[in-house]
Design a protein around this motif. Sequence first.
Motif, PDB file in Angstrom:
ATOM      1  N   ARG A   1     -67.817 -44.606   9.621  1.00  0.00           N
ATOM      2  CA  ARG A   1     -68.317 -43.237   9.531  1.00  0.00           C
ATOM      3  C   ARG A   1     -69.818 -43.179   9.872  1.00  0.00           C
ATOM      4  O   ARG A   1     -70.290 -42.247  10.530  1.00  0.00           O
ATOM      5  CB  ARG A   1     -68.059 -42.679   8.124  1.00  0.00           C
ATOM      6  CG  ARG A   1     -66.594 -42.603   7.744  1.00  0.00           C
ATOM      7  CD  ARG A   1     -65.841 -41.567   8.589  1.00  0.00           C
ATOM      8  NE  ARG A   1     -64.418 -41.569   8.249  1.00  0.00           N
ATOM      9  CZ  ARG A   1     -63.485 -42.103   9.007  1.00  0.00           C
ATOM     10  NH1 ARG A   1     -63.845 -42.691  10.155  1.00  0.00           N
ATOM     11  NH2 ARG A   1     -62.236 -42.058   8.654  1.00  0.00           N
ATOM     12  N   GLU A   2     -70.543 -44.151   9.425  1.00  0.00           N
ATOM     13  CA  GLU A   2     -71.973 -44.184   9.725  1.00  0.00           C
ATOM     14  C   GLU A   2     -72.213 -44.374  11.216  1.00  0.00           C
ATOM     15  O   GLU A   2     -73.126 -43.753  11.810  1.00  0.00           O
ATOM     16  CB  GLU A   2     -72.649 -45.318   8.955  1.00  0.00           C
ATOM     17  CG  GLU A   2     -72.728 -45.057   7.464  1.00  0.00           C
ATOM     18  CD  GLU A   2     -73.310 -46.241   6.720  1.00  0.00           C
ATOM     19  OE1 GLU A   2     -73.517 -47.308   7.359  1.00  0.00           O
ATOM     20  OE2 GLU A   2     -73.534 -46.131   5.486  1.00  0.00           O
ATOM     21  N   ALA A   3     -71.400 -45.227  11.833  1.00  0.00           N
ATOM     22  CA  ALA A   3     -71.566 -45.462  13.267  1.00  0.00           C
ATOM     23  C   ALA A   3     -71.235 -44.219  14.063  1.00  0.00           C
ATOM     24  O   ALA A   3     -71.915 -43.889  15.061  1.00  0.00           O
ATOM     25  CB  ALA A   3     -70.679 -46.624  13.708  1.00  0.00           C
ATOM     26  N   GLU A   4     -70.176 -43.522  13.639  1.00  0.00           N
ATOM     27  CA  GLU A   4     -69.798 -42.291  14.344  1.00  0.00           C
ATOM     28  C   GLU A   4     -70.887 -41.213  14.161  1.00  0.00           C
ATOM     29  O   GLU A   4     -71.152 -40.435  15.069  1.00  0.00           O
ATOM     30  CB  GLU A   4     -68.449 -41.779  13.832  1.00  0.00           C
ATOM     31  CG  GLU A   4     -67.268 -42.653  14.244  1.00  0.00           C
ATOM     32  CD  GLU A   4     -65.970 -42.185  13.636  1.00  0.00           C
ATOM     33  OE1 GLU A   4     -64.896 -42.614  14.125  1.00  0.00           O
ATOM     34  OE2 GLU A   4     -65.998 -41.407  12.643  1.00  0.00           O
ATOM     35  N   GLY A   5     -71.491 -41.170  12.983  1.00  0.00           N
ATOM     36  CA  GLY A   5     -72.509 -40.148  12.722  1.00  0.00           C
ATOM     37  C   GLY A   5     -73.841 -40.454  13.366  1.00  0.00           C
ATOM     38  O   GLY A   5     -74.618 -39.545  13.687  1.00  0.00           O
ATOM     39  N   SER A   6     -74.132 -41.709  13.576  1.00  0.00           N
ATOM     40  CA  SER A   6     -75.436 -42.099  14.107  1.00  0.00           C
ATOM     41  C   SER A   6     -75.436 -42.213  15.622  1.00  0.00           C
ATOM     42  O   SER A   6     -76.464 -42.546  16.212  1.00  0.00           O
ATOM     43  CB  SER A   6     -75.867 -43.440  13.489  1.00  0.00           C
ATOM     44  OG  SER A   6     -74.960 -44.448  13.859  1.00  0.00           O
ATOM     45  N   GLY A   7     -74.290 -41.991  16.239  1.00  0.00           N
ATOM     46  CA  GLY A   7     -74.212 -42.064  17.692  1.00  0.00           C
ATOM     47  C   GLY A   7     -74.247 -43.475  18.214  1.00  0.00           C
ATOM     48  O   GLY A   7     -74.875 -43.743  19.249  1.00  0.00           O
ATOM     49  N   ALA A   8     -73.630 -44.428  17.489  1.00  0.00           N
ATOM     50  CA  ALA A   8     -73.598 -45.820  17.937  1.00  0.00           C
ATOM     51  C   ALA A   8     -72.756 -45.931  19.199  1.00  0.00           C
ATOM     52  O   ALA A   8     -72.031 -45.010  19.576  1.00  0.00           O
ATOM     53  CB  ALA A   8     -73.028 -46.702  16.836  1.00  0.00           C
ATOM     54  N   SER A   9     -72.827 -47.083  19.821  1.00  0.00           N
ATOM     55  CA  SER A   9     -72.113 -47.309  21.070  1.00  0.00           C
ATOM     56  C   SER A   9     -70.602 -47.257  20.827  1.00  0.00           C
ATOM     57  O   SER A   9     -70.106 -47.486  19.727  1.00  0.00           O
ATOM     58  CB  SER A   9     -72.494 -48.665  21.664  1.00  0.00           C
ATOM     59  OG  SER A   9     -72.096 -49.701  20.788  1.00  0.00           O
ATOM     60  N   ALA A  10     -69.900 -46.958  21.924  1.00  0.00           N
ATOM     61  CA  ALA A  10     -68.434 -46.876  21.845  1.00  0.00           C
ATOM     62  C   ALA A  10     -67.820 -48.210  21.469  1.00  0.00           C
ATOM     63  O   ALA A  10     -66.821 -48.274  20.750  1.00  0.00           O
ATOM     64  CB  ALA A  10     -67.879 -46.383  23.191  1.00  0.00           C
ATOM     65  N   ALA A  11     -68.424 -49.288  21.930  1.00  0.00           N
ATOM     66  CA  ALA A  11     -67.895 -50.621  21.609  1.00  0.00           C
ATOM     67  C   ALA A  11     -67.998 -50.908  20.110  1.00  0.00           C
ATOM     68  O   ALA A  11     -67.091 -51.478  19.491  1.00  0.00           O
ATOM     69  CB  ALA A  11     -68.641 -51.685  22.406  1.00  0.00           C
ATOM     70  N   THR A  12     -69.113 -50.492  19.529  1.00  0.00           N
ATOM     71  CA  THR A  12     -69.288 -50.713  18.074  1.00  0.00           C
ATOM     72  C   THR A  12     -68.277 -49.897  17.285  1.00  0.00           C
ATOM     73  O   THR A  12     -67.655 -50.395  16.327  1.00  0.00           O
ATOM     74  CB  THR A  12     -70.710 -50.337  17.643  1.00  0.00           C
ATOM     75  OG1 THR A  12     -71.638 -51.113  18.382  1.00  0.00           O
ATOM     76  CG2 THR A  12     -70.910 -50.565  16.165  1.00  0.00           C
ATOM     77  N   ILE A  13     -68.118 -48.650  17.672  1.00  0.00           N
ATOM     78  CA  ILE A  13     -67.161 -47.791  16.962  1.00  0.00           C
ATOM     79  C   ILE A  13     -65.742 -48.316  17.126  1.00  0.00           C
ATOM     80  O   ILE A  13     -64.954 -48.366  16.161  1.00  0.00           O
ATOM     81  CB  ILE A  13     -67.283 -46.342  17.482  1.00  0.00           C
ATOM     82  CG1 ILE A  13     -68.656 -45.766  17.112  1.00  0.00           C
ATOM     83  CG2 ILE A  13     -66.174 -45.476  16.912  1.00  0.00           C
ATOM     84  CD1 ILE A  13     -68.920 -44.390  17.696  1.00  0.00           C
ATOM     85  N   ALA A  14     -65.392 -48.763  18.333  1.00  0.00           N
ATOM     86  CA  ALA A  14     -64.045 -49.298  18.578  1.00  0.00           C
ATOM     87  C   ALA A  14     -63.803 -50.557  17.751  1.00  0.00           C
ATOM     88  O   ALA A  14     -62.711 -50.786  17.205  1.00  0.00           O
ATOM     89  CB  ALA A  14     -63.866 -49.579  20.066  1.00  0.00           C
ATOM     90  N   GLY A  15     -64.822 -51.400  17.651  1.00  0.00           N
ATOM     91  CA  GLY A  15     -64.679 -52.625  16.858  1.00  0.00           C
ATOM     92  C   GLY A  15     -64.455 -52.322  15.380  1.00  0.00           C
ATOM     93  O   GLY A  15     -63.649 -52.960  14.708  1.00  0.00           O
ATOM     94  N   LEU A  16     -65.194 -51.334  14.860  1.00  0.00           N
ATOM     95  CA  LEU A  16     -65.014 -50.964  13.460  1.00  0.00           C
ATOM     96  C   LEU A  16     -63.639 -50.354  13.217  1.00  0.00           C
ATOM     97  O   LEU A  16     -63.011 -50.589  12.165  1.00  0.00           O
ATOM     98  CB  LEU A  16     -66.116 -49.993  13.040  1.00  0.00           C
ATOM     99  CG  LEU A  16     -67.528 -50.585  12.933  1.00  0.00           C
ATOM    100  CD1 LEU A  16     -68.563 -49.475  12.715  1.00  0.00           C
ATOM    101  CD2 LEU A  16     -67.590 -51.611  11.813  1.00  0.00           C
ATOM    102  N   ARG A  17     -63.151 -49.595  14.214  1.00  0.00           N
ATOM    103  CA  ARG A  17     -61.815 -49.014  14.049  1.00  0.00           C
ATOM    104  C   ARG A  17     -60.737 -50.113  14.051  1.00  0.00           C
ATOM    105  O   ARG A  17     -59.770 -50.050  13.306  1.00  0.00           O
ATOM    106  CB  ARG A  17     -61.568 -48.001  15.164  1.00  0.00           C
ATOM    107  CG  ARG A  17     -62.300 -46.674  14.943  1.00  0.00           C
ATOM    108  CD  ARG A  17     -62.035 -45.711  16.070  1.00  0.00           C
ATOM    109  NE  ARG A  17     -62.710 -44.424  15.796  1.00  0.00           N
ATOM    110  CZ  ARG A  17     -62.752 -43.408  16.653  1.00  0.00           C
ATOM    111  NH1 ARG A  17     -62.174 -43.536  17.860  1.00  0.00           N
ATOM    112  NH2 ARG A  17     -63.373 -42.292  16.317  1.00  0.00           N
ATOM    113  N   ARG A  18     -60.918 -51.089  14.954  1.00  0.00           N
ATOM    114  CA  ARG A  18     -59.954 -52.199  14.963  1.00  0.00           C
ATOM    115  C   ARG A  18     -59.997 -52.976  13.646  1.00  0.00           C
ATOM    116  O   ARG A  18     -58.967 -53.405  13.117  1.00  0.00           O
ATOM    117  CB  ARG A  18     -60.249 -53.136  16.129  1.00  0.00           C
ATOM    118  CG  ARG A  18     -59.833 -52.578  17.481  1.00  0.00           C
ATOM    119  CD  ARG A  18     -59.817 -53.679  18.533  1.00  0.00           C
ATOM    120  NE  ARG A  18     -61.135 -54.271  18.679  1.00  0.00           N
ATOM    121  CZ  ARG A  18     -62.062 -53.834  19.526  1.00  0.00           C
ATOM    122  NH1 ARG A  18     -61.821 -52.764  20.287  1.00  0.00           N
ATOM    123  NH2 ARG A  18     -63.229 -54.454  19.624  1.00  0.00           N
ATOM    124  N   ALA A  19     -61.174 -53.141  13.118  1.00  0.00           N
ATOM    125  CA  ALA A  19     -61.305 -53.838  11.828  1.00  0.00           C
ATOM    126  C   ALA A  19     -60.624 -53.046  10.718  1.00  0.00           C
ATOM    127  O   ALA A  19     -59.930 -53.606   9.851  1.00  0.00           O
ATOM    128  CB  ALA A  19     -62.776 -54.062  11.512  1.00  0.00           C
TER     129      ALA A  19
END
Length: 358
Positions: free
Chosen positions: A228-246
Amino acid sequence: MAVRSYSLFDIWPIINRWKRLVGVAVGSALVVSLIVALLLPNIYKSTAIFYPTNPETTDPDRIMVEGSRLAPGGRGEDLDRVITIGQSQPVAEAIIRRFHLYEHYNAGTPGNDKADNAVLREFTNNMSIVHNERDAIELTFKDEDKVLASNVANALVAMIDSVNQQLTLTNRRRVVELYGQQYEAMTKSFTQARQQLLSARRRYGIYGLEQESKYLAKEILKTERKLREAEGSGASAATIAGLRRALTGLTRADGGNVLNLENYVQGIDSLELFTTRTEDLSRRLVKAQGDYETAKVSLESQVSSLYIVQPALPATKQAEPVRWLIVVSAVFLTFVLSVLLIVLLELYRANRHHLVTN
């Protein structure tokens, strides 16, 4: 004319007329019976009292269901079997040979039919085995030698015990085999239950670690917060995808994680069932092993089939003959026969006189 009859009141005058003859007869009987009674040897008897037990006859059908253990019991058939063994000829012959009763009874040479029958008859007359009112068995042996009498009685009890064990040995082995089969079956069931439990742990990734559930919940919350923090802070797509896979790995069975929420929820009930069954089989296995080992020890140690309440002891006083009774009986019988004889003689004389007169 009718012949004059005699009543009881007429007997005394008759006895008075024949008192010398009656006195001689009674006195002779007294002397002879006294001599005979004094010459008779003293007979001693020793008695052993015991209850039959039967550790072999546990109902095999109850072993697997109720876990019955070998226990003694004195049923009617057990009493009859023990008495039959005690009265059997092989037991008698074994005791006769052991205590050299051919020589003791002066029966003759062993192997001769006449001597064999004589010693066996003497032995049977001196031995008795009965079932008393308290459901115990009394074995009694009589002899002139009180020590021999007690030794023979105890030897008879030991012989009965040995033969009784041999008769029931087959059934006892069958009981032990059933305990062994029960132990083997419980071992297989316990091994299968452990394999099922291990397979379920591998499938669901649950190994019963103390902090397992707390760790899973903590990691799910931590990963979800980072996502949620990554999605709110505008992190890279790769970071968000990795967190979702986790997060998917932590929550779904197809996410690739061994420990995941979906498997944990599905497996916890199954594991509780397998764990409960395994623990129950473990307790039953320990009990089955103990029963089997106890039964084997009982078979190998040849537990006595008789419970001896009182062993035979040397008698402290004679049982036979009752000398005063012999003397009194002989004197009384002689007196009665003498009176009967003289009464018959008086009747004969009276009848003869009556016939001559007429």
